[in-house]
Design a protein around this motif. Structure first.
Motif, PDB file in Angstrom:
ATOM      1  N   LEU A  29      -5.095   1.223  -7.814  1.00  0.00           N
ATOM      2  CA  LEU A  29      -3.747   0.790  -7.787  1.00  0.00           C
ATOM      3  C   LEU A  29      -3.442  -0.513  -7.330  1.00  0.00           C
ATOM      4  O   LEU A  29      -2.583  -1.675  -7.669  1.00  0.00           O
ATOM      5  CB  LEU A  29      -2.623   1.983  -7.192  1.00  0.00           C
ATOM      6  N   LEU A  30      -4.324  -0.838  -6.353  1.00  0.00           N
ATOM      7  CA  LEU A  30      -3.985  -2.344  -5.685  1.00  0.00           C
ATOM      8  C   LEU A  30      -4.897  -3.203  -6.113  1.00  0.00           C
ATOM      9  O   LEU A  30      -4.566  -4.601  -5.953  1.00  0.00           O
ATOM     10  CB  LEU A  30      -4.206  -1.999  -4.232  1.00  0.00           C
ATOM     11  N   ARG A  72       1.878  -6.863  -9.644  1.00  0.00           N
ATOM     12  CA  ARG A  72       1.652  -7.907 -10.072  1.00  0.00           C
ATOM     13  C   ARG A  72       0.621  -8.838  -9.283  1.00  0.00           C
ATOM     14  O   ARG A  72      -0.302  -9.150  -9.895  1.00  0.00           O
ATOM     15  CB  ARG A  72       2.826  -8.902 -10.653  1.00  0.00           C
ATOM     16  N   THR A  73       1.074  -9.131  -8.071  1.00  0.00           N
ATOM     17  CA  THR A  73       0.446  -9.999  -7.228  1.00  0.00           C
ATOM     18  C   THR A  73       0.093  -9.478  -5.889  1.00  0.00           C
ATOM     19  O   THR A  73       1.045  -9.357  -4.989  1.00  0.00           O
ATOM     20  CB  THR A  73       1.126 -11.228  -7.089  1.00  0.00           C
ATOM     21  N   PRO A  74      -0.869  -8.567  -5.756  1.00  0.00           N
ATOM     22  CA  PRO A  74      -1.192  -7.996  -4.333  1.00  0.00           C
ATOM     23  C   PRO A  74      -1.330  -9.108  -3.356  1.00  0.00           C
ATOM     24  O   PRO A  74      -2.027 -10.251  -3.801  1.00  0.00           O
ATOM     25  CB  PRO A  74      -2.502  -7.176  -4.438  1.00  0.00           C
ATOM     26  N   GLU A  75      -0.901  -9.140  -2.163  1.00  0.00           N
ATOM     27  CA  GLU A  75      -1.054 -10.147  -1.069  1.00  0.00           C
ATOM     28  C   GLU A  75      -1.855  -9.580   0.037  1.00  0.00           C
ATOM     29  O   GLU A  75      -1.305  -9.045   0.914  1.00  0.00           O
ATOM     30  CB  GLU A  75       0.262 -10.636  -0.846  1.00  0.00           C
ATOM     31  N   PRO A  76      -3.104  -9.252  -0.020  1.00  0.00           N
ATOM     32  CA  PRO A  76      -3.795  -8.828   1.204  1.00  0.00           C
ATOM     33  C   PRO A  76      -3.725  -9.532   2.369  1.00  0.00           C
ATOM     34  O   PRO A  76      -4.016  -9.185   3.482  1.00  0.00           O
ATOM     35  CB  PRO A  76      -5.243  -8.461   0.586  1.00  0.00           C
ATOM     36  N   ALA A  77      -3.781 -10.959   2.294  1.00  0.00           N
ATOM     37  CA  ALA A  77      -4.195 -11.762   3.406  1.00  0.00           C
ATOM     38  C   ALA A  77      -2.653 -12.763   3.646  1.00  0.00           C
ATOM     39  O   ALA A  77      -1.931 -12.825   2.630  1.00  0.00           O
ATOM     40  CB  ALA A  77      -5.025 -12.748   2.843  1.00  0.00           C
ATOM     41  N   ALA A  78      -2.377 -12.888   5.005  1.00  0.00           N
ATOM     42  CA  ALA A  78      -1.142 -13.572   5.155  1.00  0.00           C
ATOM     43  C   ALA A  78      -1.363 -15.124   4.796  1.00  0.00           C
ATOM     44  O   ALA A  78      -2.252 -15.544   5.119  1.00  0.00           O
ATOM     45  CB  ALA A  78      -1.065 -13.444   6.803  1.00  0.00           C
ATOM     46  N   THR A  87       0.969  -1.024  -0.087  1.00  0.00           N
ATOM     47  CA  THR A  87      -0.048   0.101  -0.028  1.00  0.00           C
ATOM     48  C   THR A  87       0.956   1.111   0.048  1.00  0.00           C
ATOM     49  O   THR A  87       0.640   2.373  -0.801  1.00  0.00           O
ATOM     50  CB  THR A  87      -1.044  -0.076   1.041  1.00  0.00           C
ATOM     51  N   ALA A  88       1.871   1.184   0.775  1.00  0.00           N
ATOM     52  CA  ALA A  88       2.707   2.610   0.950  1.00  0.00           C
ATOM     53  C   ALA A  88       3.439   2.506  -0.392  1.00  0.00           C
ATOM     54  O   ALA A  88       3.673   3.792  -0.821  1.00  0.00           O
ATOM     55  CB  ALA A  88       3.954   2.121   1.986  1.00  0.00           C
ATOM     56  N   GLU A  89       4.038   1.475  -1.185  1.00  0.00           N
ATOM     57  CA  GLU A  89       4.593   1.442  -2.489  1.00  0.00           C
ATOM     58  C   GLU A  89       3.646   2.128  -3.544  1.00  0.00           C
ATOM     59  O   GLU A  89       4.042   2.722  -4.478  1.00  0.00           O
ATOM     60  CB  GLU A  89       5.106  -0.070  -2.723  1.00  0.00           C
ATOM     61  N   ALA A  90       2.446   1.774  -3.287  1.00  0.00           N
ATOM     62  CA  ALA A  90       1.384   2.268  -4.278  1.00  0.00           C
ATOM     63  C   ALA A  90       1.176   3.807  -4.279  1.00  0.00           C
ATOM     64  O   ALA A  90       1.093   4.396  -5.183  1.00  0.00           O
ATOM     65  CB  ALA A  90       0.121   1.251  -4.129  1.00  0.00           C
ATOM     66  N   LEU A  91       0.977   4.085  -2.764  1.00  0.00           N
ATOM     67  CA  LEU A  91       1.068   5.545  -2.702  1.00  0.00           C
ATOM     68  C   LEU A  91       2.186   6.260  -3.190  1.00  0.00           C
ATOM     69  O   LEU A  91       2.162   7.505  -3.816  1.00  0.00           O
ATOM     70  CB  LEU A  91       0.693   6.001  -1.147  1.00  0.00           C
ATOM     71  N   ALA A  92       3.356   5.707  -3.259  1.00  0.00           N
ATOM     72  CA  ALA A  92       4.741   6.382  -3.601  1.00  0.00           C
ATOM     73  C   ALA A  92       4.705   6.645  -5.026  1.00  0.00           C
ATOM     74  O   ALA A  92       5.350   7.345  -5.597  1.00  0.00           O
ATOM     75  CB  ALA A  92       5.971   5.612  -3.269  1.00  0.00           C
ATOM     76  N   VAL A  93       3.872   5.881  -6.043  1.00  0.00           N
ATOM     77  CA  VAL A  93       3.759   5.847  -7.318  1.00  0.00           C
ATOM     78  C   VAL A  93       2.478   6.635  -7.580  1.00  0.00           C
ATOM     79  O   VAL A  93       2.318   6.792  -8.962  1.00  0.00           O
ATOM     80  CB  VAL A  93       3.926   4.676  -8.063  1.00  0.00           C
ATOM     81  N   ALA A  94       1.485   7.073  -6.747  1.00  0.00           N
ATOM     82  CA  ALA A  94       0.375   7.689  -6.908  1.00  0.00           C
ATOM     83  C   ALA A  94       0.353   9.002  -7.121  1.00  0.00           C
ATOM     84  O   ALA A  94       1.556   9.557  -6.485  1.00  0.00           O
ATOM     85  CB  ALA A  94      -0.636   7.147  -6.078  1.00  0.00           C
ATOM     86  N   PRO A  95      -0.539   9.644  -7.631  1.00  0.00           N
ATOM     87  CA  PRO A  95      -0.378  11.422  -7.485  1.00  0.00           C
ATOM     88  C   PRO A  95      -0.265  11.881  -5.889  1.00  0.00           C
ATOM     89  O   PRO A  95      -0.476  10.926  -5.035  1.00  0.00           O
ATOM     90  CB  PRO A  95      -1.707  11.638  -7.946  1.00  0.00           C
ATOM     91  N   ASP A  96       0.121  12.917  -5.807  1.00  0.00           N
ATOM     92  CA  ASP A  96       0.327  13.316  -4.220  1.00  0.00           C
ATOM     93  C   ASP A  96      -0.446  14.709  -4.348  1.00  0.00           C
ATOM     94  O   ASP A  96      -0.028  15.798  -4.823  1.00  0.00           O
ATOM     95  CB  ASP A  96       1.731  13.458  -3.965  1.00  0.00           C
ATOM     96  N   PRO A  97      -1.465  14.859  -3.539  1.00  0.00           N
ATOM     97  CA  PRO A  97      -2.268  13.730  -2.625  1.00  0.00           C
ATOM     98  C   PRO A  97      -3.024  12.772  -3.636  1.00  0.00           C
ATOM     99  O   PRO A  97      -3.336  13.081  -4.697  1.00  0.00           O
ATOM    100  CB  PRO A  97      -3.206  14.570  -1.964  1.00  0.00           C
ATOM    101  N   ARG A 115      -0.789  -2.770 -17.345  1.00  0.00           N
ATOM    102  CA  ARG A 115      -1.044  -3.668 -16.331  1.00  0.00           C
ATOM    103  C   ARG A 115      -2.567  -3.571 -15.781  1.00  0.00           C
ATOM    104  O   ARG A 115      -2.897  -4.454 -15.010  1.00  0.00           O
ATOM    105  CB  ARG A 115      -0.319  -3.276 -15.077  1.00  0.00           C
ATOM    106  N   GLY A 116      -3.339  -2.725 -16.451  1.00  0.00           N
ATOM    107  CA  GLY A 116      -4.802  -2.647 -16.004  1.00  0.00           C
ATOM    108  C   GLY A 116      -4.614  -1.996 -14.567  1.00  0.00           C
ATOM    109  O   GLY A 116      -5.888  -1.981 -13.876  1.00  0.00           O
ATOM    110  N   GLY A 117      -3.956  -1.055 -14.535  1.00  0.00           N
ATOM    111  CA  GLY A 117      -4.107  -0.211 -13.252  1.00  0.00           C
ATOM    112  C   GLY A 117      -3.388  -0.697 -12.128  1.00  0.00           C
ATOM    113  O   GLY A 117      -3.169  -0.065 -11.120  1.00  0.00           O
TER     114      GLY A 117
END
Length: 828
Positions: free
Chosen positions: A103-104, A279-285, A84-94, A273-275
């Motif tokens: 993005l996720l 490539r593989t978000p991992e929301p669950a442990a 999530t932090a990495e996605a925010l780093a490549v997203a517009p600010d704010p 990438r379709g936004g």
């Protein structure tokens, strides 16, 4: 009102200037809006922010944005929070929440439904709690330092695999070249490069127009894009690139990074990438898979057997270093030769021997003696440990293992200077080891009782919880070592967490569940005609001590086999036992009649024992049988001892008494050492102990976690300091008349400046009226601070009052007060 700091995220706006919608405009303002529980949660999650306690919220925000603190906070994020932090780093600010979600989770056909949308609020809450993200859902902002660390650059690729934006990639490009790209992309010409870049960005972010542009691309060009789309986004080109690459470069779908390198713009990659930022978000442990399931009784029984073996091994190790322990290397630690020798004595490989050595050291049973010729040996604590019941002895070992930061698995590795790390030497501390051990045991405890995990799934889970490169690799190594060591020690049995291991994890006494699992000590042995004895279980302490001297261990296991030899019997006689003592001992503790060969062996060795006497001349040998001395002199093996006859019954030697004793015993004799009075010297097994030594202190990973008392006090101090820094002050009379700088100080946040007479008059008036004032104060060390106080008494050059900053009554020297100002009426 600015604070003068360079980081705008820590800026404190004027109290009267708030955003129209009430949204925070800086990290400091967002932290100020938190309640006390929120600030305490931040300080608990990031304890480095407490060293020292920040003076106010602005200092807290500034410190939370420093590089070292942000790196430490990122290291402790789980994989999805980091994604999530990495996605925010490549997203517009704010970044609006919807953009972050796309993005996720992706858009269009690439949209995924793997729980990302459900898990995103939790990840975002984690980032907010740790002050890595601030702002409302419509204006999410990643802390600037975190953005700099996570955003892609040519020297540091992003884990997302994305490259720079069109604006970043075209920075420094000539306006003519930009206009050529705009024209080739089918866009109208613009009057300046800024609008041209904006037009390209608008094209690449418009799904319909991008799809139409890519439909015109040659098939080979699509293959080039497919190779770069998931990263790395950089590719090398020749001076005369192939037509597909030239087609992409002409239209800005690839932009030059250097003369020989092109880069895929971020907007183009996100469209392909379709936004998706990953490539593989991992929301669950990942789930820890079960490899085998055993009955809990079998697990506990196996763990109890391992616990007994661990106690025997540690005791054997320490006792083997009683008389002449290995020397300490000049750089500290145990030499490779001594480690190999110890491993052979324990019938173990070198890594396992290193573990037992480090465990005994962590438990305070081994230490260096501190002499000039420094050697390792047992400590006085070893004697007390041996007297404890077996379950309590194991509890002491396990209790030393779990929090230890020294890791035996690092033995043999090299330090940053290329030196090999030695057992018991420096450089073995790994601060993350205690946390990893505890986490591994927690994951084992979460499985069904009696279930052992699949090791790879366990490592995958740990990697998800701490995914940062370097941190993840270290934790994987420590986790593998933890599984091995826990099995050796008996914390686990058959790979599953045992009942004593569960008690250890839950801070209960593990001796209580272990004691019923251990067999009762036996006081009987089975003597056999082949000069062996079988111990059918753990021996009672007195029996074990004598038998360890009288016989040598031949094999270990569920039943220990001892072998009687002339050397072992001679060792018992050297220890002060007589032949009759040994016969009585064997008869008392044997479950079977004493075999005749064993009785003959004891009598034969006792008959020859002590006929030769060795003392210090340098050394000498005396014997009533002069023929025996002549036999020794005639033996060629005695030449290294430098023997010569002084009298019919006395030989002098050039070797020292110890070497002389060893030499004669190697020749097959049974000499005894004697004192200067002629009495036989008895060799005591517990004669050598090191001075009392403290156990090695674990090296913590970063600052210690604060307790509730410290957190509450820190929050009070920050709130009070913030009150002093942001309270609105009345303009002093002198400043209002145009003659002073008090108002300027109030406006700039600097310490107030008033004359001594004005200071005294103001604090006296405040004491009479019970009002609150704002002061600038310089303490005896020269540290300046701002404080809000309620004066109570002014006398003798001191003012006593309630200090809102420290939340207590304090006394201040008037000559150290730089100035004073009354608070505005609405602040009182």
């Amino acid at each position: 009102m600015g604070t003068g700091r360079c980081d705008q995220e820590a800026t404190v706006p004027e109290p009267s200037s708030t955003a129209a919608n009430g949204a925070p405009r800086s990290l400091a303002e967002a932290l100020r809006a938190r309640d006390d529980a929120g600030l305490a949660a931040l300080l608990h999650a990031r304890p480095d922010l407490l060293s020292p306690v920040p003076g106010d919220v602005t200092q807290l925000a500034t410190r939370a944005g420093t590089r070292a603190s942000v790196v430490r906070a990122l290291d402790r994020l789980d994989r999805f929070a980091l994604q999530t932090a990495e996605a925010l780093a490549v997203a517009p600010d704010p970044c609006p929440y919807g953009v972050l979600e796309s993005l996720l989770a992706g858009t269009g056909e690439a949209a995924t439904d793997n729980g990302t949308r459900t898990a995103l609020p939790r990840a975002l809450a984690t980032l907010r709690d740790q002050a890595l993200v601030w702002g409302g859902d419509d204006r999410l902002r990643l802390v600037r330092t975190a953005r700099e660390l996570l955003a892609p650059s040519a020297s540091r690729p992003s884990p997302t695999g994305l490259g720079p934006t069109v604006a970043e990639a075209t920075a420094g490009m000539s306006p003519t070249r930009i206009q050529e790209i705009v024209a080739a992309a089918g866009l109208p010409a613009t009057h300046d490069p800024v609008s041209a870049v904006a037009a390209l960005t608008g094209l690449f972010t418009d799904p319909e127009r991008m799809a139409a542009l890519l439909d015109q691309a040659p098939p080979e060009a699509r293959h080039v894009l497919d190779r770069l789309v998931w990263g790395p986004p950089y590719g090398e080109v020749t001076a005369n690139p192939a037509p597909p690459v030239r087609w992409l470069r002409d239209r800005g779908l690839l932009l030059p990074a250097t003369t020989r390198t092109v880069v895929l713009p971020r907007e183009v990659a996100l469209h392909l990438r379709g936004g998706l930022a990953h490539r593989t978000p991992e929301p669950a442990a990942p789930r820890v898979a079960v490899r085998h399931e055993h009955r809990p009784q079998l697990v506990d029984a196996g763990a109890a057997g391992q616990a007994l073996a661990a106690l025997a091994t540690v005791e054997e190790l320490v006792k083997s270093w009683e008389h002449s322990g290995p020397p300490v290397l000049r750089a500290g630690g145990l030499s490779v030769r001594d480690l190999k020798r110890t491993a052979a004595a324990l019938d173990a490989d070198e890594p396992t021997a290193a573990f037992w050595i480090e465990l005994a050291y962590a438990a305070g049973l081994l230490a260096a003696d501190g002499e000039v010729d420094e050697r390792y040996g047992p400590t006085p604590a070893f004697d007390g440990w041996r007297e404890l019941p077996p379950a309590e002895r194991w509890s002491a070992l396990a209790g030393a293992w779990l929090p230890a930061t020294r890791t035996a698995g690092a033995v043999g590795e090299q330090d940053p200077k290329g030196r090999t790390l030695a057992a018991l030497g420096p450089g073995l501390d790994r601060s993350a080891a205690p946390e990893v051990r505890r986490r591994v045991l927690e994951l084992l405890a979460a499985l069904p009782e009696g279930a052992s995990p699949d090791p790879q799934s366990l490592l995958d889970r740990l990697s998800w919880e701490r995914p940062v490169r370097g941190t993840s690799e270290l934790r994987a190594r420590l986790a593998g070592q933890t599984l091995t060591e826990a099995e050796l020690l008996g914390v686990t049995g058959r790979g599953a967490l045992s009942a004593p291991g569960r008690a250890l994890l839950e801070h209960r006494d593990p001796a209580q569940p272990l004691a019923p699992l251990l067999p009762e000590p036996v006081d009987r042995i089975l003597l056999q005609a082949d000069l062996t004895a079988v111990a059918p279980g753990p021996l009672a302490r007195p029996l074990a001590d004598v038998l360890a001297v009288l016989a040598d261990v031949e094999s270990k296991g569920g039943a220990t086999v001892y072998r009687f030899t002339p050397g072992s019997v001679r060792r018992a006689l050297d220890g002060g036992h007589t032949a009759s003592d040994l016969h009585a001992f064997l008869a008392e503790h044997s479950a079977t009649p004493v075999p005749q060969p064993l009785s003959y062996l004891v009598d034969d060795v006792a008959r020859r024992h002590g006929r030769l006497r060795v003392g210090a001349a340098s050394s000498y040998v005396r014997c009533d049988d002069d023929a025996l001395l002549g036999e020794i002199l005639a033996d060629k093996r005695s030449a290294p001892l430098g023997l010569r006859r002084l009298a019919p019954t006395v030989l002098a030697a050039q070797a020292d008494p110890v070497a002389l004793l060893d030499g004669l015993r190697a020749m097959g004799y049974a000499p005894a050492a004697e004192s200067h009075t002629g009495d036989v010297l008895v060799a005591r097994a517990d004669a050598r102990r090191t001075p009392a030594r403290a156990r090695p202190v674990p090296v913590p990973e970063g600052p210690p976690l604060p307790d509730e008392t410290l957190l509450a006090a820190a929050v009070r101090a920050i709130r009070a300091g913030d009150l002093a820094a942001t309270a609105v002050r009345k303009e002093p009379a002198a400043a209002a008349a145009g003659g002073g700088g008090g108002a300027g100080a109030a406006a700039s946040g600097e310490l107030p400046r008033t004359s001594a007479a004005e200071t005294l008059a103001t604090v006296q008036a405040a004491a009479l009226t019970g009002s609150v004032v704002w002061i600038g104060y310089v303490n005896a060390e020269g540290a300046a601070s701002q404080r809000v106080i309620a004066p109570v008494r002014v006398e003798g050059g001191f003012v006593t009052g309630y200090d809102h900053t420290a939340d207590e009554v304090r006394t201040f020297a008037l000559h150290r007060i730089t100035g004073v100002a009354e608070l505005a009426d609405d602040q009182v």
